[in-house]
Scaffold this motif. Structure first.
Motif, PDB file in Angstrom:
ATOM      1  N   CYS A  27      44.139  10.660   9.814  1.00  0.00           N
ATOM      2  CA  CYS A  27      43.326  11.862   9.862  1.00  0.00           C
ATOM      3  C   CYS A  27      42.552  11.898  11.170  1.00  0.00           C
ATOM      4  O   CYS A  27      42.330  10.873  11.805  1.00  0.00           O
ATOM      5  CB  CYS A  27      42.393  11.940   8.658  1.00  0.00           C
ATOM      6  N   LYS A  28      42.147  13.103  11.555  1.00  0.00           N
ATOM      7  CA  LYS A  28      41.455  13.321  12.820  1.00  0.00           C
ATOM      8  C   LYS A  28      40.008  13.700  12.532  1.00  0.00           C
ATOM      9  O   LYS A  28      39.735  14.520  11.654  1.00  0.00           O
ATOM     10  CB  LYS A  28      42.154  14.446  13.574  1.00  0.00           C
ATOM     11  N   VAL A  29      39.071  13.108  13.283  1.00  0.00           N
ATOM     12  CA  VAL A  29      37.650  13.421  13.122  1.00  0.00           C
ATOM     13  C   VAL A  29      37.401  14.790  13.752  1.00  0.00           C
ATOM     14  O   VAL A  29      37.638  14.990  14.944  1.00  0.00           O
ATOM     15  CB  VAL A  29      36.765  12.344  13.794  1.00  0.00           C
ATOM     16  N   THR A  30      36.939  15.752  12.930  1.00  0.00           N
ATOM     17  CA  THR A  30      36.671  17.094  13.440  1.00  0.00           C
ATOM     18  C   THR A  30      35.200  17.314  13.744  1.00  0.00           C
ATOM     19  O   THR A  30      34.865  18.106  14.614  1.00  0.00           O
ATOM     20  CB  THR A  30      37.143  18.164  12.439  1.00  0.00           C
ATOM     21  N   GLU A  48      40.131  15.829   9.013  1.00  0.00           N
ATOM     22  CA  GLU A  48      41.239  16.619   8.475  1.00  0.00           C
ATOM     23  C   GLU A  48      42.506  15.785   8.587  1.00  0.00           C
ATOM     24  O   GLU A  48      42.690  15.035   9.555  1.00  0.00           O
ATOM     25  CB  GLU A  48      41.383  17.957   9.190  1.00  0.00           C
ATOM     26  N   PHE A  49      43.346  15.888   7.592  1.00  0.00           N
ATOM     27  CA  PHE A  49      44.560  15.091   7.532  1.00  0.00           C
ATOM     28  C   PHE A  49      45.601  15.635   8.496  1.00  0.00           C
ATOM     29  O   PHE A  49      45.763  16.850   8.620  1.00  0.00           O
ATOM     30  CB  PHE A  49      45.109  15.069   6.101  1.00  0.00           C
ATOM     31  N   LEU A  50      46.305  14.747   9.169  1.00  0.00           N
ATOM     32  CA  LEU A  50      47.316  15.172  10.131  1.00  0.00           C
ATOM     33  C   LEU A  50      48.539  15.765   9.434  1.00  0.00           C
ATOM     34  O   LEU A  50      49.182  16.663   9.968  1.00  0.00           O
ATOM     35  CB  LEU A  50      47.732  14.000  11.024  1.00  0.00           C
ATOM     36  N   ASP A  51      48.846  15.284   8.221  1.00  0.00           N
ATOM     37  CA  ASP A  51      50.006  15.822   7.510  1.00  0.00           C
ATOM     38  C   ASP A  51      49.683  17.104   6.741  1.00  0.00           C
ATOM     39  O   ASP A  51      50.581  17.829   6.340  1.00  0.00           O
ATOM     40  CB  ASP A  51      50.598  14.774   6.569  1.00  0.00           C
ATOM     41  N   ASP A  52      48.381  17.404   6.546  1.00  0.00           N
ATOM     42  CA  ASP A  52      47.946  18.626   5.849  1.00  0.00           C
ATOM     43  C   ASP A  52      46.651  19.118   6.496  1.00  0.00           C
ATOM     44  O   ASP A  52      45.566  18.821   6.001  1.00  0.00           O
ATOM     45  CB  ASP A  52      47.738  18.322   4.362  1.00  0.00           C
ATOM     46  N   ILE A  57      38.002  16.240   4.296  1.00  0.00           N
ATOM     47  CA  ILE A  57      37.029  15.568   3.439  1.00  0.00           C
ATOM     48  C   ILE A  57      35.975  14.918   4.312  1.00  0.00           C
ATOM     49  O   ILE A  57      36.136  14.819   5.529  1.00  0.00           O
ATOM     50  CB  ILE A  57      37.685  14.508   2.519  1.00  0.00           C
ATOM     51  N   ILE A  58      34.895  14.460   3.690  1.00  0.00           N
ATOM     52  CA  ILE A  58      33.815  13.750   4.379  1.00  0.00           C
ATOM     53  C   ILE A  58      33.967  12.268   4.080  1.00  0.00           C
ATOM     54  O   ILE A  58      34.145  11.877   2.922  1.00  0.00           O
ATOM     55  CB  ILE A  58      32.447  14.263   3.914  1.00  0.00           C
ATOM     56  N   ARG A  59      33.898  11.439   5.130  1.00  0.00           N
ATOM     57  CA  ARG A  59      34.011   9.995   4.958  1.00  0.00           C
ATOM     58  C   ARG A  59      32.902   9.289   5.720  1.00  0.00           C
ATOM     59  O   ARG A  59      32.357   9.826   6.683  1.00  0.00           O
ATOM     60  CB  ARG A  59      35.349   9.484   5.504  1.00  0.00           C
ATOM     61  N   ASN A  60      32.583   8.072   5.293  1.00  0.00           N
ATOM     62  CA  ASN A  60      31.650   7.208   6.009  1.00  0.00           C
ATOM     63  C   ASN A  60      32.471   6.245   6.858  1.00  0.00           C
ATOM     64  O   ASN A  60      33.432   5.659   6.377  1.00  0.00           O
ATOM     65  CB  ASN A  60      30.781   6.416   5.035  1.00  0.00           C
ATOM     66  N   VAL A  61      32.068   6.080   8.122  1.00  0.00           N
ATOM     67  CA  VAL A  61      32.794   5.230   9.062  1.00  0.00           C
ATOM     68  C   VAL A  61      31.834   4.207   9.634  1.00  0.00           C
ATOM     69  O   VAL A  61      30.745   4.553  10.091  1.00  0.00           O
ATOM     70  CB  VAL A  61      33.411   6.069  10.202  1.00  0.00           C
ATOM     71  N   LYS A  62      32.230   2.941   9.610  1.00  0.00           N
ATOM     72  CA  LYS A  62      31.423   1.893  10.205  1.00  0.00           C
ATOM     73  C   LYS A  62      32.006   1.572  11.578  1.00  0.00           C
ATOM     74  O   LYS A  62      33.198   1.349  11.705  1.00  0.00           O
ATOM     75  CB  LYS A  62      31.429   0.646   9.315  1.00  0.00           C
ATOM     76  N   GLY A  68      37.590  13.823  17.595  1.00  0.00           N
ATOM     77  CA  GLY A  68      38.918  13.672  18.174  1.00  0.00           C
ATOM     78  C   GLY A  68      39.566  12.332  17.868  1.00  0.00           C
ATOM     79  O   GLY A  68      40.768  12.173  18.098  1.00  0.00           O
ATOM     80  N   ASP A  69      38.806  11.368  17.373  1.00  0.00           N
ATOM     81  CA  ASP A  69      39.376  10.059  17.028  1.00  0.00           C
ATOM     82  C   ASP A  69      40.329  10.192  15.838  1.00  0.00           C
ATOM     83  O   ASP A  69      40.131  11.030  14.966  1.00  0.00           O
ATOM     84  CB  ASP A  69      38.285   9.057  16.664  1.00  0.00           C
ATOM     85  N   ILE A  70      41.345   9.351  15.814  1.00  0.00           N
ATOM     86  CA  ILE A  70      42.278   9.296  14.692  1.00  0.00           C
ATOM     87  C   ILE A  70      41.915   8.085  13.845  1.00  0.00           C
ATOM     88  O   ILE A  70      41.829   6.972  14.342  1.00  0.00           O
ATOM     89  CB  ILE A  70      43.736   9.163  15.183  1.00  0.00           C
TER      90      ILE A  70
END
Length: 84
Positions: A27-30, A48-52, A57-62, A68-70
């Motif tokens: 998925c790509k960070v929008t 947003e998912f690259l295949d759809d 969705i919202i995610r937490n990233v450490k 733009g990051d994948i």
């Protein structure tokens, strides 16, 4: 070579499921929504998912992340709660 020891007649030891066995989603960070966690070490992002591309969705990233990051998600059904 690795030598496995097990009881005679018991067959080989059971194989555990690992992260490598699981399917992944890319998925790509929008949008970067903000920092969270007790000391601000977690960033909340919308992806947003690259295949759809219609699904996001919202995610937490450490760790460091920017738009733009994948990301590679091992688990993609769970969504993070919004910041207050």
């Amino acid at each position: 070579p690795r030598v496995a020891t097990y009881l005679a007649g018991a067959g080989p030891p059971a194989r555990r499921a690992t992260a490598m066995d699981q399917p992944v989603k890319y998925c790509k960070v929008t949008k970067v929504l903000g920092r969270t966690g007790q000391t601000g070490q977690v960033t909340q992002v919308r992806v947003e998912f690259l295949d759809d591309p219609a699904r996001s969705i919202i995610r937490n990233v450490k760790g460091p992340v920017r738009e733009g990051d994948i990301l590679t998600l091992l688990e993609w059904e769970r969504e993070a709660r919004r910041l207050r």
